[in-house]
Motif scaffolding. Sequence first.
Motif, PDB file in Angstrom:
ATOM      1  N   GLU A   7       0.850  -1.206   0.000  1.00  0.00           N
ATOM      2  CA  GLU A   7       0.000   0.000   0.000  1.00  0.00           C
ATOM      3  C   GLU A   7       0.883   1.252   0.000  1.00  0.00           C
ATOM      4  O   GLU A   7       1.886   1.311   0.712  1.00  0.00           O
ATOM      5  CB  GLU A   7      -0.878   0.016   1.263  1.00  0.00           C
ATOM      6  CG  GLU A   7      -1.914  -1.078   1.323  1.00  0.00           C
ATOM      7  CD  GLU A   7      -3.050  -0.863   0.322  1.00  0.00           C
ATOM      8  OE1 GLU A   7      -3.333   0.304  -0.014  1.00  0.00           O
ATOM      9  OE2 GLU A   7      -3.630  -1.868  -0.134  1.00  0.00           O
ATOM     10  N   TYR A   9      -0.177   4.138   1.088  1.00  0.00           N
ATOM     11  CA  TYR A   9      -0.489   4.803   2.357  1.00  0.00           C
ATOM     12  C   TYR A   9      -0.993   3.761   3.357  1.00  0.00           C
ATOM     13  O   TYR A   9      -2.079   3.220   3.189  1.00  0.00           O
ATOM     14  CB  TYR A   9      -1.551   5.878   2.155  1.00  0.00           C
ATOM     15  CG  TYR A   9      -1.076   7.015   1.288  1.00  0.00           C
ATOM     16  CD1 TYR A   9      -0.283   8.031   1.804  1.00  0.00           C
ATOM     17  CD2 TYR A   9      -1.434   7.057  -0.057  1.00  0.00           C
ATOM     18  CE1 TYR A   9       0.156   9.076   0.989  1.00  0.00           C
ATOM     19  CE2 TYR A   9      -0.998   8.100  -0.870  1.00  0.00           C
ATOM     20  CZ  TYR A   9      -0.210   9.104  -0.339  1.00  0.00           C
ATOM     21  OH  TYR A   9       0.223  10.124  -1.140  1.00  0.00           O
ATOM     22  N   THR A  10      -0.199   3.507   4.363  1.00  0.00           N
ATOM     23  CA  THR A  10      -0.588   2.549   5.400  1.00  0.00           C
ATOM     24  C   THR A  10      -1.276   3.284   6.558  1.00  0.00           C
ATOM     25  O   THR A  10      -1.292   4.517   6.585  1.00  0.00           O
ATOM     26  CB  THR A  10       0.657   1.836   5.946  1.00  0.00           C
ATOM     27  OG1 THR A  10       1.492   2.837   6.547  1.00  0.00           O
ATOM     28  CG2 THR A  10       1.420   1.109   4.857  1.00  0.00           C
ATOM     29  N   ASP A  11      -1.786   2.494   7.502  1.00  0.00           N
ATOM     30  CA  ASP A  11      -2.381   3.104   8.708  1.00  0.00           C
ATOM     31  C   ASP A  11      -1.356   3.974   9.436  1.00  0.00           C
ATOM     32  O   ASP A  11      -1.680   5.056   9.939  1.00  0.00           O
ATOM     33  CB  ASP A  11      -2.879   2.010   9.659  1.00  0.00           C
ATOM     34  CG  ASP A  11      -4.148   1.348   9.128  1.00  0.00           C
ATOM     35  OD1 ASP A  11      -4.777   1.942   8.229  1.00  0.00           O
ATOM     36  OD2 ASP A  11      -4.478   0.245   9.592  1.00  0.00           O
ATOM     37  N   MET A  14      -1.008   7.279   7.714  1.00  0.00           N
ATOM     38  CA  MET A  14      -2.157   8.148   8.005  1.00  0.00           C
ATOM     39  C   MET A  14      -2.018   8.760   9.395  1.00  0.00           C
ATOM     40  O   MET A  14      -2.266   9.946   9.593  1.00  0.00           O
ATOM     41  CB  MET A  14      -3.470   7.355   7.907  1.00  0.00           C
ATOM     42  CG  MET A  14      -3.745   6.774   6.535  1.00  0.00           C
ATOM     43  SD  MET A  14      -3.919   8.036   5.250  1.00  0.00           S
ATOM     44  CE  MET A  14      -5.573   8.619   5.577  1.00  0.00           C
ATOM     45  N   GLU A  15      -1.612   7.916  10.337  1.00  0.00           N
ATOM     46  CA  GLU A  15      -1.449   8.376  11.725  1.00  0.00           C
ATOM     47  C   GLU A  15      -0.338   9.436  11.814  1.00  0.00           C
ATOM     48  O   GLU A  15      -0.477  10.455  12.489  1.00  0.00           O
ATOM     49  CB  GLU A  15      -1.121   7.166  12.607  1.00  0.00           C
ATOM     50  CG  GLU A  15      -0.925   7.488  14.081  1.00  0.00           C
ATOM     51  CD  GLU A  15      -2.176   8.036  14.732  1.00  0.00           C
ATOM     52  OE1 GLU A  15      -2.030   8.793  15.698  1.00  0.00           O
ATOM     53  OE2 GLU A  15      -3.294   7.716  14.256  1.00  0.00           O
ATOM     54  N   ASP A  18      -1.571  12.678  10.376  1.00  0.00           N
ATOM     55  CA  ASP A  18      -2.540  13.269  11.293  1.00  0.00           C
ATOM     56  C   ASP A  18      -1.821  13.946  12.465  1.00  0.00           C
ATOM     57  O   ASP A  18      -2.170  15.061  12.861  1.00  0.00           O
ATOM     58  CB  ASP A  18      -3.490  12.171  11.798  1.00  0.00           C
ATOM     59  CG  ASP A  18      -4.661  12.756  12.554  1.00  0.00           C
ATOM     60  OD1 ASP A  18      -5.258  13.723  12.045  1.00  0.00           O
ATOM     61  OD2 ASP A  18      -4.952  12.266  13.660  1.00  0.00           O
ATOM     62  N   ALA A  88      -6.959   8.994   1.853  1.00  0.00           N
ATOM     63  CA  ALA A  88      -8.221   8.403   2.335  1.00  0.00           C
ATOM     64  C   ALA A  88      -9.061   7.930   1.154  1.00  0.00           C
ATOM     65  O   ALA A  88      -9.676   6.856   1.191  1.00  0.00           O
ATOM     66  CB  ALA A  88      -8.988   9.430   3.163  1.00  0.00           C
ATOM     67  N   ARG A  91      -7.585   4.718  -0.275  1.00  0.00           N
ATOM     68  CA  ARG A  91      -7.811   3.564   0.598  1.00  0.00           C
ATOM     69  C   ARG A  91      -9.274   3.116   0.585  1.00  0.00           C
ATOM     70  O   ARG A  91      -9.591   1.987   0.917  1.00  0.00           O
ATOM     71  CB  ARG A  91      -7.391   3.909   2.034  1.00  0.00           C
ATOM     72  CG  ARG A  91      -5.865   3.957   2.205  1.00  0.00           C
ATOM     73  CD  ARG A  91      -5.464   4.770   3.411  1.00  0.00           C
ATOM     74  NE  ARG A  91      -6.002   4.282   4.654  1.00  0.00           N
ATOM     75  CZ  ARG A  91      -5.425   3.364   5.423  1.00  0.00           C
ATOM     76  NH1 ARG A  91      -4.276   2.825   5.040  1.00  0.00           N
ATOM     77  NH2 ARG A  91      -5.990   2.973   6.548  1.00  0.00           N
ATOM     78  N   ARG A  92     -10.161   4.025   0.208  1.00  0.00           N
ATOM     79  CA  ARG A  92     -11.589   3.768   0.297  1.00  0.00           C
ATOM     80  C   ARG A  92     -12.171   3.220  -1.008  1.00  0.00           C
ATOM     81  O   ARG A  92     -13.025   2.337  -1.000  1.00  0.00           O
ATOM     82  CB  ARG A  92     -12.269   5.097   0.657  1.00  0.00           C
ATOM     83  CG  ARG A  92     -13.715   5.028   1.042  1.00  0.00           C
ATOM     84  CD  ARG A  92     -14.235   6.411   1.421  1.00  0.00           C
ATOM     85  NE  ARG A  92     -14.052   7.391   0.358  1.00  0.00           N
ATOM     86  CZ  ARG A  92     -13.423   8.553   0.501  1.00  0.00           C
ATOM     87  NH1 ARG A  92     -12.909   8.889   1.648  1.00  0.00           N
ATOM     88  NH2 ARG A  92     -13.295   9.382  -0.519  1.00  0.00           N
TER      89      ARG A  92
END
Lengths: 163, 165
Positions: A7, A9-11, A14-15, A18, A88, A91-92
């Motif tokens: 991926e 952009y991984t979790d 994103m974190e 943020d 986002a 990923r969606r």
Amino acid sequence: MDAQIVELYTDADMERMDRRVRRWRIGLGSLAAAALAVCVTLAATADTLTAQRMELAAVAVSTLAGWIVLYGAMFVVSPVRREMAHAAMLRREERQRFPGEIAVTGQRVAIRRSVVTRRVEVTGEEGVSRLLVSESQAAALAAARPIALYACHGYVAAYEVDA
Amino acid sequence: MRVLKNIFSQLHTFVLWLLASILFWGWIFTFVTDTVPAKKVTVYCRVPAVEDTAMAAALEEDMPEGLRMVQVHTFDYVMFGTDAFDRGDVFIVPASEDADFVKDLLPLEEGQGGVKVYDAATGEGAATGYIQYGDEDYYMYLGSGSVHLDDGAALAVARQILAMD
């Protein structure tokens, strides 16, 4: 040989983005509040003799602090927020696979109110597919030597490499 | 380099912020350093130069009760088209021009003319540490539109000026 999907952009990414936005917002907000407090204090303590100097100081403080806040908002917070929104979406949304020979070109494509991208060309059995990848991910994608890309709405969301 | 490039790409925003900052704090400080005529005494000087801020601050050290501030301006200040001149409290005008203003001005004491504040022949006068007089005599009057004629504040400030070095 097994293939592995990576991926863009991984979790964790994103974190991280943020956290960066939150840190900058707190920093810029604190600076703005401190500058305002200094200026209000200058105005409140001014008298006839000191008013001109105090006004000059208030203009200098508010201008400099404002410039720093504007710069941070426009060139740090805003790009990261746009990238977060872009990530986002990637990923969606549903993805399409593009196998073939992949080349990240130097062509830069700036999308208004969105991320800056680089053109990616996938030469497969069905011809050449032209996709876009976020500029911040372009170098990593080129270095990974992928065998296929996964894209949604023309933007690369993930890539496949030989494990 | 990248920072400079970014700044120049949004130069208009940074310039706008600078202008907004100057206008906003200018307005705030005008508000802070001004008040209604009832709470201030305004002195107008028809002189080549006056250290307005320093003189006002010196006069404020011994202000009549009920006042918040004293303001000192040259006549150039009135050229901005305000009605401030009509509400001025104390006036210092040259002898050659006092006839032009005499209908708007009152003597410090009834039955007298203006009080001489500067004698060109001797070079002596009131508040010479703050006021640069021209090459003629100067006289002091009270403004006929002053709101401080009855409470005596205009006269008190005028006397303070007369006592200044």
